[in-house]
Motif scaffolding. Structure first.
Motif, short mmCIF file in Angstrom:
data_model
loop_
_atom_site.label_atom_id
_atom_site.label_comp_id
_atom_site.label_asym_id
_atom_site.label_seq_id
_atom_site.Cartn_x
_atom_site.Cartn_y
_atom_site.Cartn_z
N PHE A 109 2.21 -13.26 10.36
CA PHE A 109 0.57 -13.15 10.44
C PHE A 109 0.00 -14.15 9.65
O PHE A 109 -0.99 -14.84 10.20
CB PHE A 109 0.51 -11.42 10.34
CG PHE A 109 -1.07 -11.36 10.33
CD1 PHE A 109 -1.69 -11.17 11.57
CD2 PHE A 109 -1.62 -11.08 9.04
CE1 PHE A 109 -3.03 -10.71 11.43
CE2 PHE A 109 -3.09 -10.78 9.29
CZ PHE A 109 -3.77 -10.55 10.43
N ALA A 110 0.33 -14.07 8.30
CA ALA A 110 -0.52 -14.66 7.29
C ALA A 110 -0.18 -16.22 7.51
O ALA A 110 -1.29 -16.98 7.41
CB ALA A 110 -0.10 -14.20 5.98
N ASN B 280 8.89 -3.81 18.33
CA ASN B 280 7.66 -3.25 17.48
C ASN B 280 7.91 -2.76 16.29
O ASN B 280 8.83 -2.05 16.15
CB ASN B 280 6.96 -2.35 18.26
CG ASN B 280 5.59 -1.98 18.01
OD1 ASN B 280 5.40 -1.87 16.74
ND2 ASN B 280 4.62 -1.90 18.90
N PHE C 244 1.54 -4.10 11.12
CA PHE C 244 0.55 -4.01 12.05
C PHE C 244 1.60 -3.51 13.45
O PHE C 244 2.62 -3.78 13.32
CB PHE C 244 0.04 -5.54 12.41
CG PHE C 244 -0.89 -6.07 11.46
CD1 PHE C 244 -2.03 -5.53 11.20
CD2 PHE C 244 -0.43 -7.15 10.54
CE1 PHE C 244 -2.74 -6.03 10.28
CE2 PHE C 244 -1.03 -7.56 9.62
CZ PHE C 244 -2.46 -6.90 9.33
N PRO C 245 0.80 -3.28 14.46
CA PRO C 245 1.71 -2.78 15.72
C PRO C 245 1.76 -4.00 16.37
O PRO C 245 1.74 -3.91 17.58
CB PRO C 245 0.48 -1.77 16.34
CG PRO C 245 -0.94 -2.25 16.00
CD PRO C 245 -0.66 -2.80 14.62
N LEU C 246 2.83 -4.73 15.80
CA LEU C 246 3.31 -5.92 16.50
C LEU C 246 4.87 -6.23 16.18
O LEU C 246 5.18 -5.24 15.71
CB LEU C 246 2.35 -7.22 15.83
CG LEU C 246 1.08 -7.30 15.60
CD1 LEU C 246 0.59 -8.36 14.90
CD2 LEU C 246 0.40 -7.58 16.88
N ILE D 189 -2.14 -17.78 10.16
CA ILE D 189 -3.47 -17.63 10.32
C ILE D 189 -4.10 -18.89 8.91
O ILE D 189 -4.66 -19.53 9.26
CB ILE D 189 -4.30 -16.58 9.91
CG1 ILE D 189 -4.07 -15.27 10.99
CG2 ILE D 189 -5.81 -16.59 9.22
CD1 ILE D 189 -4.62 -14.17 10.35
N ASN E 137 2.39 0.12 6.28
CA ASN E 137 1.28 -0.16 7.13
C ASN E 137 1.48 -1.56 7.95
O ASN E 137 0.65 -2.24 7.90
CB ASN E 137 -0.15 -0.10 6.80
CG ASN E 137 -0.49 -1.11 5.40
OD1 ASN E 137 0.91 -2.04 5.07
ND2 ASN E 137 -1.42 -1.12 4.59
N PHE F 147 0.83 -1.19 0.05
CA PHE F 147 0.11 0.01 0.17
C PHE F 147 0.71 1.29 -0.02
O PHE F 147 2.11 1.34 0.23
CB PHE F 147 -0.84 0.10 1.23
CG PHE F 147 -1.88 -1.15 1.13
CD1 PHE F 147 -3.18 -0.65 0.79
CD2 PHE F 147 -1.62 -2.56 1.59
CE1 PHE F 147 -4.17 -1.77 0.73
CE2 PHE F 147 -2.40 -3.48 1.52
CZ PHE F 147 -3.88 -3.03 1.01
N LEU G 41 6.39 -0.70 14.56
CA LEU G 41 6.35 0.81 14.12
C LEU G 41 7.33 1.61 14.40
O LEU G 41 7.42 2.81 14.21
CB LEU G 41 4.99 1.07 14.99
CG LEU G 41 3.81 0.42 14.49
CD1 LEU G 41 2.64 1.06 15.45
CD2 LEU G 41 3.43 0.72 13.15
N ASN G 42 8.56 1.04 15.24
CA ASN G 42 9.68 1.64 15.61
C ASN G 42 10.56 1.81 14.44
O ASN G 42 11.77 2.47 14.43
CB ASN G 42 10.50 1.07 16.94
CG ASN G 42 9.32 1.50 18.12
OD1 ASN G 42 8.57 2.35 17.99
ND2 ASN G 42 9.49 0.39 19.05
N ARG H 123 6.36 -9.28 4.64
CA ARG H 123 5.08 -9.86 5.15
C ARG H 123 4.14 -10.60 3.85
O ARG H 123 3.57 -11.53 4.17
CB ARG H 123 4.43 -8.66 5.75
CG ARG H 123 3.04 -9.21 6.43
CD ARG H 123 2.44 -8.19 7.13
NE ARG H 123 2.09 -7.15 6.35
CZ ARG H 123 1.40 -5.74 6.76
NH1 ARG H 123 1.41 -5.83 7.87
NH2 ARG H 123 1.33 -4.73 5.86
N LEU H 124 4.29 -10.14 2.70
CA LEU H 124 3.53 -10.84 1.63
C LEU H 124 4.22 -12.11 1.35
O LEU H 124 3.31 -13.03 0.79
CB LEU H 124 3.58 -9.89 0.38
CG LEU H 124 2.71 -8.84 0.26
CD1 LEU H 124 3.03 -7.92 -0.95
CD2 LEU H 124 1.38 -9.13 0.10
#
Lengths: 251, 283
Positions: A107-108, A144, A97-99, A111, A95, A91, A146-147, A160-161
């Motif tokens: 993540f993916a 994290n 995740f705050p993880l 799941i 973006n 994107f 986001l840092n 992540r993809l």
């Protein structure tokens, strides 16, 4: 070269407004295809039809065909989960995740249950290596996300993809939040990634399209004015409007 | 007299400041008086013994237990119902007449006076469904009363999760429900928790809804089943303050203090949680 994505007479409407008009294009496998054009020309909308993200918008209507691997992904019974695993998206704004960094990458696969616990470490390492982040981040995987710097965040979003094993990567102005140096490095990464993936990039930045892409499509008011190899678009455009845009007469 | 901007400035400041101080006054007075007069009554026996001599002596144990049971019962019904409907409203419902009607109904539900809930519970649960005055009927009545609180706070918590989390998750081939489960709910949880605690403190403190549906005037034993009546703190306080003559004021204030402590401490936990959540949030 094989075709990765092909659109046939693609029309898209937001309510009464027609955002895409009769789009026909062929994206080659393992190449980088750039979509350029002024704001509101429909380039992002076009990009988002390839993984059906426009479905999230109420009142959207799509006509025509988009063929990926021989299948029309606009057909009724299309499994969006399978489609989106095959067609990943980066994107405009980074973006994560705050993880933690690790959790973002896993993540993916967690799941989707596609990876055993024993493989998690290897997946994190491989994904980060693919986006050239491993050496910098291998000691702070629990930090994290986001840092991180914006460039690192955007790289992480690409990483992540990868465990989902996509074949096509859609990038919606992936560098617009980054500074010129970071932009250059992401472009470098795109050239590396095209060995394994087909990349479609929407960009505001004509120089970026000229630098990085193999084919370029110029869009204006929902129409695909011209679609050709990047070299010929930028040196010898066949349409006057393309010429006006790339020479900076408007846009 | 000449117009003097410095003087009017001073007057305005004093008036506004005074108004703010006056707001503080009732809170300080209520808490101060209740603590001062109720504290001497608080003892281990007061908290754990049955009431004696027509509630003039002994403890308030059954009322505390009754209130705890009611809170638990209320949450059992209101929590799943409220959270699930909030998820549906935020994540699934399309913006149409029905959805807007439901949202309007929830807002109106929050504005219904609590005594109306009490009478509604009496009509539906106690009489029509023949639960009798019982923990079940009281919990259901309180549950309906706190539903709007839980739904509203849950909705706010869900809506505060950035849309990009959902987009990213969906774009990774994660299904809609998995997206909600793994990338929305975890980030909304503290907000939802706040709503739950506010609902609990409301359920613990209300008198009117339990008046006809569960509260016993005097029942010095613990309940055996959900079809038993119980004593409850707010109603017990009402009873010993107005219905029983010659109760030591100490006992009344002590009861009020216990009720106040339960409700205030829950609100305090909610506030702490919320502020922690806000600090942690970085997006």
């Amino acid at each position: 070269m094989k075709t990765a994505v092909e659109t046939q007479d693609l029309n898209l409407f937001y309510g009464d407004f027609q955002a895409l008009k009769n789009i026909n294009l062929r994206v080659k496998e393992n190449s980088i295809t750039a979509l350029i054009g002024p704001s509101g020309c429909g380039k992002s909308t076009l990009l988002r039809t390839f993984n059906r993200m426009n479905d999230l918008i109420e009142g959207v209507r799509i006509e025509g065909r988009i063929v990926i691997e021989g299948e029309n992904i606009l057909a009724g019974g299309t499994d969006l989960v399978t489609l989106r695993k095959k067609v990943g998206m980066v994107f405009q704004r980074p973006n994560p995740f705050p993880l933690s960094i690790e959790e973002n990458i896993l993540f993916a696969p967690k799941i989707h249950k596609t990876a055993a616990k024993a493989d998690h470490e290897r997946i994190v390492e491989e994904s980060l290596k693919s986006v050239l982040l491993w050496d910098n981040l291998k000691d702070k995987l629990g930090k994290n996300a986001l840092n991180l710097t914006l460039e690192q965040q955007q790289r992480l979003c690409i990483a992540r993809l990868l465990p989902v094993k996509p074949e096509i990567l859609l990038m919606d102005e992936p560098c617009s939040a980054l500074d010129p140096i970071a932009t250059e490095r992401i472009e470098e990464l795109m050239r590396v990634l095209k060995e394994h993936y087909t990349i479609l990039i929407v960009t505001h930045n004509m120089q970026q399209a000229a630098r990085v892409s193999d084919d370029t499509g110029f869009m204006l008011l929902g129409e695909l004015i011209e679609f050709a190899s990047t070299g010929s678009i930028f040196t010898n455009p066949s349409d006057q409007r393309t010429n006006d845009y790339i020479t900076g007469r408007f846009g | 007299m000449k117009h003097n901007p410095y003087r009017t400035e001073k007057i305005a400041f004093s008036l506004l400041f005074l108004a703010t101080i006056v707001v503080l006054l009732p809170v300080i007075l209520i808490i101060g008086i209740i603590v001062q007069k109720g504290w001497p009554a608080i003892s281990w026996e007061f908290l754990t013994a049955m009431p004696e001599k027509g509630m003039r002596e002994g403890g308030i144990f059954p009322a505390i237990v009754g209130t705890l049971f009611l809170v638990l019962g209320t949450l059992t019904f209101a929590l799943p119902l409220g959270v699930m409907s909030a998820i549906f409203l935020v994540e699934y419902a399309k913006d149409n007449v029905l959805t807007r009607l439901v949202k309007l109904a929830i807002i109106n539900l929050a504005g219904v006076p609590s005594v109306v809930y009490g009478l509604f519970g009496l009509g539906i649960f106690v009489m029509f469904l023949k639960f009798g005055a019982s923990i079940l009927a009281g919990s259901l009545t309180l549950a309906i009363m706190v539903l709007p609180i839980i739904i509203t706070t849950t909705r706010e918590a869900l809506e505060s999760v950035p849309q990009s989390f959902r987009e990213v998750s969906l774009s990774l081939g994660v299904s809609k429900w998995q997206t909600i489960r793994y990338s929305v709910l975890p980030h909304a949880l503290p907000g939802i928790l706040t709503g739950i605690i506010l609902a609990v403190s409301r359920a613990a403190g209300e008198t009117a809804p339990i008046l006809f549906t569960v509260a016993a005037f005097y029942l010095p034993k613990l309940p055996d089943s959900i079809f038993d009546q119980v004593m409850a703190l707010p109603y017990h306080l009402y009873v010993i303050s107005t219905q029983v003559p010659n109760v030591d004021p100490k006992v009344r204030y002590g009861t009020a203090l216990v009720l106040l402590l339960i409700v205030l401490s829950m609100n305090f936990v909610a506030i702490v949680l919320r502020s922690k959540f806000r600090k942690k949030k970085k997006w």
